[in-house]
Design a protein around this motif. Structure first.
Motif, PDB file in Angstrom:
ATOM      1  N   SER A 315       0.851  -1.194   0.000  1.00 50.20           N
ATOM      2  CA  SER A 315       0.000   0.000   0.000  1.00 50.20           C
ATOM      3  C   SER A 315       0.885   1.242   0.000  1.00 50.20           C
ATOM      4  CB  SER A 315      -0.908   0.005   1.231  1.00 50.20           C
ATOM      5  OG  SER A 315      -0.121   0.168   2.401  1.00 50.20           O
ATOM      6  N   GLU A 317       0.913   3.408   2.297  1.00 49.22           N
ATOM      7  CA  GLU A 317       1.470   3.500   3.655  1.00 49.22           C
ATOM      8  C   GLU A 317       2.716   2.617   3.803  1.00 49.22           C
ATOM      9  OE1 GLU A 317       0.094   3.224   8.354  1.00 49.22           O
ATOM     10  OE2 GLU A 317      -1.386   2.917   6.770  1.00 49.22           O
ATOM     11  N   CYS A 320       5.560   4.428   2.102  1.00 47.45           N
ATOM     12  CA  CYS A 320       6.073   5.548   2.914  1.00 47.45           C
ATOM     13  C   CYS A 320       6.921   5.038   4.080  1.00 47.45           C
ATOM     14  CB  CYS A 320       4.921   6.399   3.442  1.00 47.45           C
ATOM     15  SG  CYS A 320       4.076   7.316   2.141  1.00 47.45           S
ATOM     16  N   ASN A 321       6.446   3.978   4.747  1.00 47.29           N
ATOM     17  CA  ASN A 321       7.190   3.434   5.897  1.00 47.29           C
ATOM     18  C   ASN A 321       8.535   2.850   5.471  1.00 47.29           C
ATOM     19  OD1 ASN A 321       5.294   4.140   7.817  1.00 47.29           O
ATOM     20  ND2 ASN A 321       4.171   2.210   7.637  1.00 47.29           N
ATOM     21  N   MET A 328       4.667   9.223   7.460  1.00 49.66           N
ATOM     22  CA  MET A 328       3.204   9.113   7.645  1.00 49.66           C
ATOM     23  C   MET A 328       2.659  10.173   8.604  1.00 49.66           C
ATOM     24  SD  MET A 328       2.110   7.040   5.498  1.00 49.66           S
ATOM     25  CE  MET A 328       0.411   7.237   5.979  1.00 49.66           C
ATOM     26  N   PHE A 331       1.870  12.970   6.298  1.00 50.53           N
ATOM     27  CA  PHE A 331       1.271  12.543   5.025  1.00 50.53           C
ATOM     28  C   PHE A 331      -0.093  13.200   4.797  1.00 50.53           C
ATOM     29  CE2 PHE A 331      -1.471   9.645   2.608  1.00 50.53           C
ATOM     30  CZ  PHE A 331      -0.699   9.380   1.484  1.00 50.53           C
ATOM     31  N   CYS A 333      -1.515  13.169   1.074  1.00 50.08           N
ATOM     32  CA  CYS A 333      -1.991  12.261   0.030  1.00 50.08           C
ATOM     33  C   CYS A 333      -0.793  11.910  -0.856  1.00 50.08           C
ATOM     34  CB  CYS A 333      -3.119  12.886  -0.798  1.00 50.08           C
ATOM     35  SG  CYS A 333      -2.599  14.351  -1.701  1.00 50.08           S
ATOM     36  N   ARG A 350      -3.666   6.718   1.879  1.00 50.47           N
ATOM     37  CA  ARG A 350      -2.663   5.791   2.433  1.00 50.47           C
ATOM     38  C   ARG A 350      -2.972   4.322   2.158  1.00 50.47           C
ATOM     39  NH1 ARG A 350      -2.179   6.360   8.593  1.00 50.47           N
ATOM     40  NH2 ARG A 350      -2.298   8.585   8.174  1.00 50.47           N
ATOM     41  N   ASP A 351      -4.263   3.974   1.977  1.00 51.54           N
ATOM     42  CA  ASP A 351      -4.640   2.565   1.814  1.00 51.54           C
ATOM     43  C   ASP A 351      -4.577   2.085   0.371  1.00 51.54           C
ATOM     44  OD1 ASP A 351      -5.108   2.302   4.548  1.00 51.54           O
ATOM     45  OD2 ASP A 351      -7.173   3.040   4.346  1.00 51.54           O
ATOM     46  N   VAL A 362       4.848  11.738  -2.925  1.00 52.18           N
ATOM     47  CA  VAL A 362       4.160  11.957  -1.639  1.00 52.18           C
ATOM     48  C   VAL A 362       3.958  13.454  -1.408  1.00 52.18           C
ATOM     49  CG1 VAL A 362       4.332  11.651   0.873  1.00 52.18           C
ATOM     50  CG2 VAL A 362       5.140   9.846  -0.664  1.00 52.18           C
TER      51      VAL A 362
END
Length: 366
Positions: A315, A317, A320-321, A328, A331, A333, A350-351, A362
């Motif tokens: 995803s 998210e 990003c992680n 996050m 974050f 969008c 994020r999903d 990002v």
């Protein structure tokens, strides 16, 4: 009587017992006892003390592949030739008790290759450092079983039995069984499809061996006693596996055509470096890695160093992680270009699930 003797006794009794409706419950009980004994063998009671002997292999790269095979099947040649041909650098790392033969770079992803010789040297019987080696095998995203093309079946069965005995399930999906322990209410069994092996009595017998008297069980497929034991044990790992049939320079074209039809198999010659392209393509398919390219604001995407995510954890998210845990918090969008969106670019949250070779920018909160 020791654990190994009890395991042998139960295996012998299972071999003697005829499989029919009347014996299903008894066989289920024996399978549960066998699973408990094997767990004791891997994790002795009162154990707490880690893997012991300082055995550890640091994870590097985006995925980890374990090589398993008997001596003289050409495993070492394959490892050194793969690492030599496809490696970005000659990445040899040594630890106290094991060797990481190399880290190969393929399609922008770095893949760690591990030789796991201890698995087939009586590991299941607790010999040597079998337990520690198995612990490493369980962390692999893919297993290569290297077989001699002239005697593949006998070796294949022995290695599979060794891995199965330690809760490693090859090329299988987790059983489609709902299992929930509860405080009271007895055993409640719900079957969504007709069952050929499990009925309420067999389920009760297996759960009773684990001293479980209250639970809800939902069978969504035609499940076996082994499936139920796997779910109750809860420590099984499901790992994809490719069988590498080596030394194809010693067989005929007709035999090669037959081998190509065997599921999960890739025929190769490690010595001549034949069919490595097919092997790496299949490796990529089985690892299910997803490459995501980053795009800083106002700049072109960076296609040189993709962020590599695992399938099922891909995803926005997760992306990003992987870049940095702090992203996050700010974050807002993300803008995405690629096959996971309808518009190019498309604003997502994020999903949103990303696809291979998507480009992501990002956008942070102001």
């Amino acid at each position: 009587m020791g654990i190994l003797e009890r395991i042998s006794e139960i295996e012998a009794e299972m071999a003697r017992t005829q499989k029919n409706k009347a014996t299903m419950g008894h066989l289920g009980l024996l399978k549960a006892r066998l699973a408990k004994l094997r767990r004791e063998l891997i994790e002795p009671k009162g154990g707490g003390g880690g893997t012991g002997d300082g055995f550890d292999v640091a994870k590097t790269g985006d995925a980890r592949i374990g090589f398993v095979g008997f001596p003289s099947v050409g495993k070492s040649t394959l490892l050194s030739n793969l690492a030599g041909v496809y490696s970005e650098v000659a990445a040899y790392e040594f630890t106290t008790l094991t060797t990481v033969p190399g880290v190969i770079k393929y399609k922008g992803a770095k893949v760690q290759l591990l030789d796991l010789p201890g698995i087939i040297e009586g590991a299941k019987d607790g010999k040597g450092r079998g337990k520690q080696v198995i612990a490493v095998a369980r962390t692999c995203g893919l297993i290569f079983i290297v077989l001699d093309v002239l005697k593949p079946l006998q070796h294949k069965k022995l290695i599979e039995k060794e891995l199965e005995g330690f809760g490693i399930r090859l090329n299988k999906q987790p059983p489609n069984i709902g299992y929930r322990k509860k405080e009271k209410g007895g055993i409640n069994l719900q079957t969504l499809v007709p069952q050929s092996e499990l009925d309420i009595d067999t389920v009760r017998t297996i759960l009773n061996e684990y001293k479980i008297n209250n639970a809800d069980i939902v069978l969504r497929d035609d499940c076996t006693a082994d499936d139920l034991v796997d779910v109750v044990e809860g420590n099984r790992v499901f790992i994809p596996c490719i069988y590498l049939l080596n030394k194809i320079d010693q067989i005929s074209i007709e035999e090669l055509d037959i081998i190509y039809k065997v599921p999960h198999c890739v025929p190769i010659s490690a010595h001549h470096k034949w069919n490595f392209d097919d092997l790496l393509e299949k490796m990529w398919e089985y690892l299910q890695l997803v490459r995501i390219y980053t795009k800083p604001k106002g700049q072109l995407p960076d296609y040189t160093a993709p962020v590599v995510l695992k399938g099922g954890r891909n995803s926005v998210e997760d992306f990003c992680n992987k870049l940095h845990r702090s992203i996050m918090k700010e974050f807002k969008c993300a803008l995405v270009w690629g096959t996971s969106v309808k518009h190019q670019p498309q604003k997502v949250g994020r999903d949103h699930v990303l696809c291979d070779e998507d480009v992501v920018q990002v956008i942070k909160k102001i």
